[in-house]
Design a protein around this motif. Structure first.
Motif, PDB file in Angstrom:
ATOM      1  N   SER A   1       0.785  -1.110  -0.187  1.00 28.70           N
ATOM      2  CA  SER A   1       0.045   0.063   0.069  1.00 28.70           C
ATOM      3  C   SER A   1       0.979   1.314  -0.110  1.00 28.70           C
ATOM      4  O   SER A   1       0.698   2.185  -0.761  1.00 28.70           O
ATOM      5  CB  SER A   1      -0.780  -0.010   1.238  1.00 28.70           C
ATOM      6  N   TYR A   2       1.968   1.173   1.090  1.00 29.18           N
ATOM      7  CA  TYR A   2       2.528   2.516   0.828  1.00 29.18           C
ATOM      8  C   TYR A   2       3.605   2.759  -0.350  1.00 29.18           C
ATOM      9  O   TYR A   2       3.724   3.675  -0.786  1.00 29.18           O
ATOM     10  CB  TYR A   2       3.839   2.290   2.054  1.00 29.18           C
ATOM     11  N   ALA A   3       3.958   1.512  -1.057  1.00 27.21           N
ATOM     12  CA  ALA A   3       4.706   1.877  -2.324  1.00 27.21           C
ATOM     13  C   ALA A   3       3.541   2.252  -3.336  1.00 27.21           C
ATOM     14  O   ALA A   3       4.080   3.394  -4.237  1.00 27.21           O
ATOM     15  CB  ALA A   3       4.906   0.317  -2.833  1.00 27.21           C
ATOM     16  N   LEU A   4       2.220   2.026  -3.386  1.00 25.45           N
ATOM     17  CA  LEU A   4       1.272   2.683  -4.353  1.00 25.45           C
ATOM     18  C   LEU A   4       1.109   4.021  -3.896  1.00 25.45           C
ATOM     19  O   LEU A   4       1.289   4.917  -4.726  1.00 25.45           O
ATOM     20  CB  LEU A   4       0.149   2.059  -4.247  1.00 25.45           C
ATOM     21  N   THR A   5       1.089   4.261  -2.611  1.00 26.83           N
ATOM     22  CA  THR A   5       0.633   5.909  -2.103  1.00 26.83           C
ATOM     23  C   THR A   5       1.923   6.863  -2.451  1.00 26.83           C
ATOM     24  O   THR A   5       1.732   7.722  -2.794  1.00 26.83           O
ATOM     25  CB  THR A   5       0.201   5.728  -0.699  1.00 26.83           C
ATOM     26  N   ASP A   6       3.210   6.074  -2.042  1.00 28.89           N
ATOM     27  CA  ASP A   6       4.460   6.937  -2.556  1.00 28.89           C
ATOM     28  C   ASP A   6       4.396   7.199  -3.842  1.00 28.89           C
ATOM     29  O   ASP A   6       4.638   8.515  -4.351  1.00 28.89           O
ATOM     30  CB  ASP A   6       5.567   6.304  -2.216  1.00 28.89           C
ATOM     31  N   SER A   7       4.355   6.239  -4.804  1.00 29.73           N
ATOM     32  CA  SER A   7       4.032   6.398  -6.138  1.00 29.73           C
ATOM     33  C   SER A   7       3.133   7.498  -6.490  1.00 29.73           C
ATOM     34  O   SER A   7       3.449   8.452  -7.288  1.00 29.73           O
ATOM     35  CB  SER A   7       4.033   5.148  -7.000  1.00 29.73           C
TER      36      SER A   7
END
Length: 160
Positions: free
Chosen positions: A56-62
């Protein structure tokens, strides 16, 4: 808590700032559960801190770095979760953002209300099969520009 919010507000007013707030994440989950309760749907009991949160954080950061937000795709789609909601709030009137406790609650309510107002996202956050979830947020402030990017990912009971 007040001291933390004051410090957070000062920190947010730095030149270029990116903040990940587990506190805001938990406020959003609380708002989702309040909404679910109002519908007579069981609350989500597990706030997931493991692999689902990492994805989830990878997607949110992106998404926090993109002009337009995107949902999971490619190898990441539905690995360890089967529900996803994304939200972005942007403003160019960010001079007054100190992110006090009251402002964090307002951002949590704004995020959940946006998902409620979208039929597909509403169905996802109110699904009675969800038994665990994670919410990840990235707040960015650059001059007068402010943005909040939020992601909700959940596992339904059918996923082990």
């Amino acid at each position: 808590m007040t001291i933390a919010c004051i410090g957070f507000g000062i920190y947010l007013n730095a030149q270029d700032t990116a903040v990940k707030s587990v506190h805001l994440d938990s406020l959003i989950v609380k708002e989702i559960n309040t909404y679910r309760t109002s519908l007579g749907v069981p609350t989500i009991k597990v706030f997931e801190y493991g692999e689902m949160r990492k994805l989830s954080y990878a997607l949110t950061d992106s998404n926090s770095n993109r002009e337009f937000i995107e949902h999971s795709k490619g190898a990441k789609i539905f690995v360890g979760y089967n529900s996803e909601c994304i939200f972005r709030y942007k403003t160019t009137e960010a001079d007054s953002f100190k992110l006090t406790e009251a402002e964090l609650h307002t951002l949590a309510k704004r995020t959940v209300q946006a998902w409620i107002d979208s039929p597909n996202h509403n169905w996802i956050i109110s699904c009675s099969l969800a038994n665990s979830c994670t919410v990840t947020t990235v707040i960015k402030k650059r001059g007068k520009n402010f943005s909040l990017t939020a992601s909700y990912h959940a596992k339904n009971k059918s996923i082990k």
